[in-house]
Design an enzyme around this catalytic site. Structure first.
Site, PDB file in Angstrom:
ATOM      1  N   ARG A   1       0.817  -1.223   0.000  1.00  0.00           N
ATOM      2  CA  ARG A   1       0.000   0.000   0.000  1.00  0.00           C
ATOM      3  C   ARG A   1       0.849   1.270   0.000  1.00  0.00           C
ATOM      4  O   ARG A   1       0.390   2.322  -0.443  1.00  0.00           O
ATOM      5  CB  ARG A   1      -1.001  -0.020   1.153  1.00  0.00           C
ATOM      6  CG  ARG A   1      -2.157  -0.974   0.892  1.00  0.00           C
ATOM      7  CD  ARG A   1      -3.154  -0.939   2.033  1.00  0.00           C
ATOM      8  NE  ARG A   1      -2.595  -1.464   3.257  1.00  0.00           N
ATOM      9  CZ  ARG A   1      -2.764  -2.694   3.711  1.00  0.00           C
ATOM     10  NH1 ARG A   1      -3.507  -3.539   3.054  1.00  0.00           N
ATOM     11  NH2 ARG A   1      -2.206  -3.095   4.824  1.00  0.00           N
TER      12      ARG A   1
ATOM     13  N   GLU B   1       1.999  -6.172  13.701  1.00  0.00           N
ATOM     14  CA  GLU B   1       0.885  -6.196  14.661  1.00  0.00           C
ATOM     15  C   GLU B   1       0.293  -7.618  14.682  1.00  0.00           C
ATOM     16  O   GLU B   1      -0.136  -8.106  15.699  1.00  0.00           O
ATOM     17  CB  GLU B   1      -0.176  -5.168  14.233  1.00  0.00           C
ATOM     18  CG  GLU B   1      -1.256  -4.931  15.274  1.00  0.00           C
ATOM     19  CD  GLU B   1      -2.341  -3.961  14.788  1.00  0.00           C
ATOM     20  OE1 GLU B   1      -2.212  -3.416  13.678  1.00  0.00           O
ATOM     21  OE2 GLU B   1      -3.314  -3.772  15.531  1.00  0.00           O
TER      22      GLU B   1
END
Ligand code: AMP
Length: 173
Positions: A61, A98
């Site tokens: 992204r 994460e």
């Protein structure tokens, strides 16, 4: 021109890709032409007088934002990619996400010593990804001018991992 509230265009997806993570889906912002342009314009405005030589975009992204900004600033575009994608000799780093762990690579000859580099990604969460990217940029000889994100999840305190560099984000949660 009228400014869109960008936060309204980011979609929250609970429990994606794993339980407990609230995924910030930016596809709903990207598909809005004026809003996408507003994001690129905001980055360009901030960096246009900073003599940026190269923009490092992080797969995947990060590429969406780094390419138009590099084009407008007349800076080079350098990809930091997932393992096995870059064809020439690379530097590699493994880091924690994460959710899960990952590896990133940069071409060893992608930057010249002392080049002023802006690193861009879509989102700062725990800071693992961007720390790895910063390390790679320095291994390749770049000087990090700033690291910039569309979104920062402040509660994950990724910023605390990046005390050596200026950090900028357009949207904070
Ligand atoms: P981190 O290394 O923890 O800072 O994670 C940052 C990377 O993981 C970015 O490249 C994001 O695209 C992705 N990411 C992590 N958490 C989220 C989230 N909650 N929503 C969307 N993308 C995320």
């Amino acid at each position: 021109m009228e400014q869109t509230n960008l936060t309204d265009l980011i979609r929250n997806i609970p429990d994606f890709p794993i339980s407990g993570v609230q995924f910030k889906d930016i596809t709903t912002l990207l598909s809005d032409g004026p809003a996408f342009r507003q994001v690129i314009d905001a980055f360009v405005e901030r960096f246009k007088d900073r003599q940026i030589d190269a923009i490092v975009g992080i797969e995947s992204r990060g590429f969406i934002f780094s390419a138009p900004i590099a084009y407008i600033l007349g800076a080079g575009l350098v990809p930091v990619r997932k393992p096995g994608k870059l064809p020439a000799a690379t530097y590699q780093i493994e880091y924690d996400l994460e959710y899960g762990s990952n590896q990133l690579e940069i071409h060893q000859d992608a930057l010249q010593s002392g080049m002023r580099v802006l690193i861009i990604d879509d989102l700062l969460a725990t800071g693992g990804t961007i720390s790895a990217a910063c390390e790679l940029v320095e291994m390749a000889g770049g000087t990090i001018e700033e690291v910039a994100f569309l979104i920062e999840l402040e509660f994950l305190k990724g910023r605390e991992k990046l005390t050596n560099y200026p950090i900028f984000s357009l949207i904070q949660y």
